[in-house]
Design an enzyme around this catalytic site. Sequence first.
Site, PDB file in Angstrom:
ATOM      1  N   ASP A 138      23.996  48.129  44.245  1.00  9.47           N
ATOM      2  CA  ASP A 138      24.134  46.862  43.877  1.00  9.47           C
ATOM      3  C   ASP A 138      24.756  45.887  45.120  1.00  9.47           C
ATOM      4  O   ASP A 138      25.040  46.466  46.149  1.00  9.47           O
ATOM      5  CB  ASP A 138      25.066  46.586  42.631  1.00  9.47           C
ATOM      6  CG  ASP A 138      25.432  45.014  42.111  1.00  9.47           C
ATOM      7  OD1 ASP A 138      24.377  44.387  42.228  1.00  9.47           O
ATOM      8  OD2 ASP A 138      26.561  44.652  41.888  1.00  9.47           O
ATOM      9  N   ASP A 158      26.339  42.043  45.025  1.00 11.41           N
ATOM     10  CA  ASP A 158      27.673  41.340  44.819  1.00 11.41           C
ATOM     11  C   ASP A 158      28.454  41.911  44.032  1.00 11.41           C
ATOM     12  O   ASP A 158      28.478  42.773  43.022  1.00 11.41           O
ATOM     13  CB  ASP A 158      27.090  39.943  43.735  1.00 11.41           C
ATOM     14  CG  ASP A 158      26.180  39.236  44.522  1.00 11.41           C
ATOM     15  OD1 ASP A 158      26.556  38.490  45.538  1.00 11.41           O
ATOM     16  OD2 ASP A 158      25.010  39.281  44.131  1.00 11.41           O
ATOM     17  N   ASP A 177      29.471  47.641  40.275  1.00  9.64           N
ATOM     18  CA  ASP A 177      30.647  47.164  40.069  1.00  9.64           C
ATOM     19  C   ASP A 177      30.799  46.587  38.748  1.00  9.64           C
ATOM     20  O   ASP A 177      32.137  46.160  38.146  1.00  9.64           O
ATOM     21  CB  ASP A 177      31.152  46.059  40.875  1.00  9.64           C
ATOM     22  CG  ASP A 177      30.270  44.888  40.718  1.00  9.64           C
ATOM     23  OD1 ASP A 177      30.657  43.807  40.195  1.00  9.64           O
ATOM     24  OD2 ASP A 177      29.086  44.824  41.533  1.00  9.64           O
TER      25      ASP A 177
END
Length: 227
Positions: free
Chosen positions: A11, A13, A173
Site C-alpha cells: 500500500d 499512504d 497500515d
Amino acid sequence: MTRRDTAFLFDLDGTLVDSVYQHVLAWKEALDSEGIDLSVWRIHRRIGMSGGLFTRMLLRETGQEISEERRTRLYDAHAAAFNRQHAQGAVKPLPGARELLAHLTAQEIPWAIATSGQLRTARHNLEALGVDPAKVPVVTRDQVRHAKPDPDLFLAAAERLGVDIHRAMVVGDSVWDMLAAQRARALGIGLLSGGYGEDELARAGALRVYEDPADMLRRIDEVAARG
C-alpha cells in the site's frame, strides 16, 4: 522458497508515505465545502477503503444522499486539498521506506505498489519515494474496478509482477489492506504507521505487525526468504 518465490505488494499512504492524516484533513475540507458534517475520527477510520464505500458510509452516517455530481465535487476538492498540503512539504516518506524498497531491489525480491488513491494524488507520493512507475509496477484506483477491501488492486499488482498472489505478501497500515489481502489469499503484514492498533490489524488477518518500514527492514528475515 527462493527469493523469486516471494513478492511484496505495498500500500502507499500510511505504509510507505506519512500521509494518512493529510488525507483525513483533505477529506474534512472537502466534506465541509459540501456542508457535510463528519467528525475527523470517523474519516480516519475509513482511509484506505474505496471511494464508493466511503460515500456509502457517508449516506449511512449522515443521512445525506451523495449524487454522482456531488461525489465528483468531493473527489476534486479532496485531491486539491491533499496536493496543496504536499506542495507545502507536509507529506514525506516514512522512516525506512526508501531503504526497505532499496533492500528488496538489491536482493532481487520483486515488489509493487497498489494504492486505493487515484493517480492524481498518488503521483506526488511516488515522487517523494523516488519510485518511477515506468520501472516499478504501480496500480492505482483508476486502473481497477473495485478498491479495498476488495482484492482487485493487489491481484492486479501480482499479475503485473508475474508472481503467484498466494506467494505474495501484502504490506499495509489499515484493516482494509488486511481484509483485501485475505480476499486475495495473500499473506498480510501490518504497519502501525497508519494509526490502527496491533490487535486491530492482527484480527483483520495480519501475519506480522511492525511499527513502520524501518522496523520491518530491521526484521526483514522474518518475512523474506533468505538466500
